[in-house]
Design an enzyme around this catalytic site. Structure first.
Site, PDB file in Angstrom:
ATOM      1  N   LYS A  13       0.824  -1.215   0.000  1.00  0.00           N
ATOM      2  CA  LYS A  13       0.000   0.000   0.000  1.00  0.00           C
ATOM      3  C   LYS A  13       0.860   1.268   0.000  1.00  0.00           C
ATOM      4  O   LYS A  13       0.621   2.191  -0.767  1.00  0.00           O
ATOM      5  CB  LYS A  13      -0.925   0.032   1.233  1.00  0.00           C
ATOM      6  N   ARG A  86      -9.277   1.052   9.180  1.00  0.00           N
ATOM      7  CA  ARG A  86      -8.795  -0.289   9.498  1.00  0.00           C
ATOM      8  C   ARG A  86      -9.792  -1.075  10.339  1.00  0.00           C
ATOM      9  O   ARG A  86      -9.543  -2.240  10.651  1.00  0.00           O
ATOM     10  CB  ARG A  86      -7.495  -0.165  10.282  1.00  0.00           C
ATOM     11  N   ARG A 125      11.796  -5.981   4.543  1.00  0.00           N
ATOM     12  CA  ARG A 125      11.513  -4.588   4.166  1.00  0.00           C
ATOM     13  C   ARG A 125      12.445  -3.622   4.904  1.00  0.00           C
ATOM     14  O   ARG A 125      12.731  -3.800   6.079  1.00  0.00           O
ATOM     15  CB  ARG A 125      10.057  -4.273   4.532  1.00  0.00           C
ATOM     16  N   ARG A 158      11.675  -1.265  10.302  1.00  0.00           N
ATOM     17  CA  ARG A 158      10.668  -0.866  11.277  1.00  0.00           C
ATOM     18  C   ARG A 158      10.664  -1.854  12.437  1.00  0.00           C
ATOM     19  O   ARG A 158      10.772  -3.055  12.239  1.00  0.00           O
ATOM     20  CB  ARG A 158       9.288  -0.832  10.609  1.00  0.00           C
ATOM     21  N   ARG A 169       0.351  -8.715  13.658  1.00  0.00           N
ATOM     22  CA  ARG A 169      -0.333  -7.710  12.835  1.00  0.00           C
ATOM     23  C   ARG A 169      -1.256  -8.384  11.819  1.00  0.00           C
ATOM     24  O   ARG A 169      -2.332  -7.876  11.512  1.00  0.00           O
ATOM     25  CB  ARG A 169       0.700  -6.825  12.115  1.00  0.00           C
TER      26      ARG A 169
HETATM   27  P1  AMP Z   1       1.141   0.863   8.983  1.00  0.00           P
HETATM   28  O1  AMP Z   1       2.268   1.808   8.775  1.00  0.00           O
HETATM   29  O2  AMP Z   1      -0.081   1.236   8.191  1.00  0.00           O
HETATM   30  O3  AMP Z   1       1.536  -0.582   8.789  1.00  0.00           O
HETATM   31  O4  AMP Z   1       0.704   0.996  10.522  1.00  0.00           O
HETATM   32  C1  AMP Z   1       1.597   0.706  11.564  1.00  0.00           C
HETATM   33  C2  AMP Z   1       0.875   0.600  12.889  1.00  0.00           C
HETATM   34  O5  AMP Z   1       0.234   1.852  13.181  1.00  0.00           O
HETATM   35  C3  AMP Z   1      -0.230  -0.433  12.964  1.00  0.00           C
HETATM   36  O6  AMP Z   1       0.254  -1.739  13.270  1.00  0.00           O
HETATM   37  C4  AMP Z   1      -1.094   0.136  14.098  1.00  0.00           C
HETATM   38  O7  AMP Z   1      -0.476  -0.081  15.347  1.00  0.00           O
HETATM   39  C5  AMP Z   1      -1.026   1.630  13.823  1.00  0.00           C
HETATM   40  N1  AMP Z   1      -2.089   2.098  12.892  1.00  0.00           N
HETATM   41  C6  AMP Z   1      -1.917   2.618  11.643  1.00  0.00           C
HETATM   42  N2  AMP Z   1      -3.089   2.939  11.089  1.00  0.00           N
HETATM   43  C7  AMP Z   1      -4.045   2.599  12.003  1.00  0.00           C
HETATM   44  C8  AMP Z   1      -5.462   2.653  11.999  1.00  0.00           C
HETATM   45  N3  AMP Z   1      -6.161   3.131  10.955  1.00  0.00           N
HETATM   46  N4  AMP Z   1      -6.101   2.225  13.119  1.00  0.00           N
HETATM   47  C9  AMP Z   1      -5.434   1.764  14.193  1.00  0.00           C
HETATM   48  N5  AMP Z   1      -4.107   1.657  14.249  1.00  0.00           N
HETATM   49  C10 AMP Z   1      -3.396   2.072  13.167  1.00  0.00           C
END
Ligand code: AMP
Length: 218
Positions: A13, A86, A125, A158, A169
C-alpha cells in the site's frame, strides 16, 4: 479524486500510494506514518500510542479518527487513504465525515496477497529514515547497501517488522480489517488488484483503474 487503498500489512500500500499520489496530485494520508511522526516528536498522542505500534496492535479508533480527520480537512483537493480505515468503526466515521462534507469515495482498491508472501516481504523490508521510500533487501534492494536511492539517507527496519510482530499484525488484520473488504465491496466502487507482482505492474493497473474512475467508466 478520493481513493481508499485496502490491503494487509506488506501488500504494498505504502509503495503504491507514494507513486500514485505523485502521479495524480493527491494527498497521501497514511495513518501509520502520522502515528510514527507523533511518536518521533514525543507528543502526547505519540506517548499514548507507542506501545500499540510496538506490539502490532491497533491504536484506539478515536485517536486515529481524529488524526485522519485533521488531515482530510487539510486535503480538500483530493486524497488517497493508506492504512485507514482499518476497522468498521473507522469506516463508519469516515462515511459520516464525507456525508457532512458532501463528498464521496470515488474508488476503493483492494491489494490482495497471500500470507506466506507477506511475512517474507515484511521481514526483508527496509525504509528510508528521511523520505520514507520503501526497499526490500530480497526483491528490491537499494543501489548502495543501507542507503536510500532517492535521498542517500540511512535505511532502517521498522521495529514492528520482526517476524513475531508481523504475525500478530496479520492476525489483527484478519480479525478487524478484512471485514472492510466485504463492507466496501458492497457499498462502494470497488476493484481488487493482485499485489504479489512487480511494483511497476501493480502501479500501472491501479493507475488505469483511477483513470477509468475519473472518467466515470466503471
Ligand atoms: P502501517 O504503517 O499502516 O503498517 O501501521 C503501523 C501501525 O500503526 C499499525 O500496526 C497500528 O499499530 C497503527 N495504525 C496505523 N493505522 C491505524 C489505523 N487506521 N487504526 C489503528 N491503528 C493504526
Amino acid at each position: 479524486m478520493r481513493l481508499v487503498l485496502l490491503g494487509c500489512p506488506g501488500a504494498g500500500k505504502g509503495t503504491q500510494a507514494r507513486i500514485l499520489c505523485g502521479q495524480f496530485g493527491l494527498a497521501h494520508i497514511a495513518t501509520g506514518d502520522l502515528l510514527r511522526a507523533e511518536i518521533d516528536k514525543k507528543t502526547d498522542v505519540g506517548l499514548q500510542v507507542a506501545d500499540y505500534l510496538r506490539k502490532g496492535m491497533l491504536v484506539p479508533d478515536d485517536v486515529v479518527i481524529q488524526l485522519a480527520a485533521k488531515k482530510l480537512d487539510e486535503s480538500k483537493a483530493g486524497w488517497l487513504l493508506d492504512g485507514f480505515p482499518r476497522t468498521l468503526e473507522q469506516a463508519h466515521a469516515l462515511d459520516a465525515y464525507l456525508r457532512k462534507a458532501s463528498q464521496k469515495i470515488d474508488l476503493v482498491v483492494y491489494l490482495s496477497m497471500r500470507e506466506g508472501e507477506v511475512v517474507s516481504r515484511l521481514t526483508s523490508r527496509r525504509s528510508c529514515s528521511k523520505c520514507g521510500q520503501v526497499f526490500n533487501v530480497a526483491t528490491r534492494p537499494p543501489k548502495v547497501e543501507g542507503k536510500c536511492d532517492a535521498c542517500g539517507a540511512d535505511l532502517v527496519q521498522r521495529e514492528d517488522d520482526s517476524e513475531a510482530t508481523v504475525r500478530k499484525r496479520l492476525m489483527v488484520y484478519e480479525d478487524l480489517t478484512q471485514p472492510l473488504v466485504a463492507y466496501y465491496r458492497n457499498e462502494h466502487e470497488f476493484q481488487q488488484v493482485e499485489g504479489a507482482r512487480p511494483a511497476e505492474q501493480v502501479t500501472a493497473e491501479i493507475a488505469g483503474l483511477i483513470e477509468a474512475a475519473r472518467n466515470g467508466k466503471h
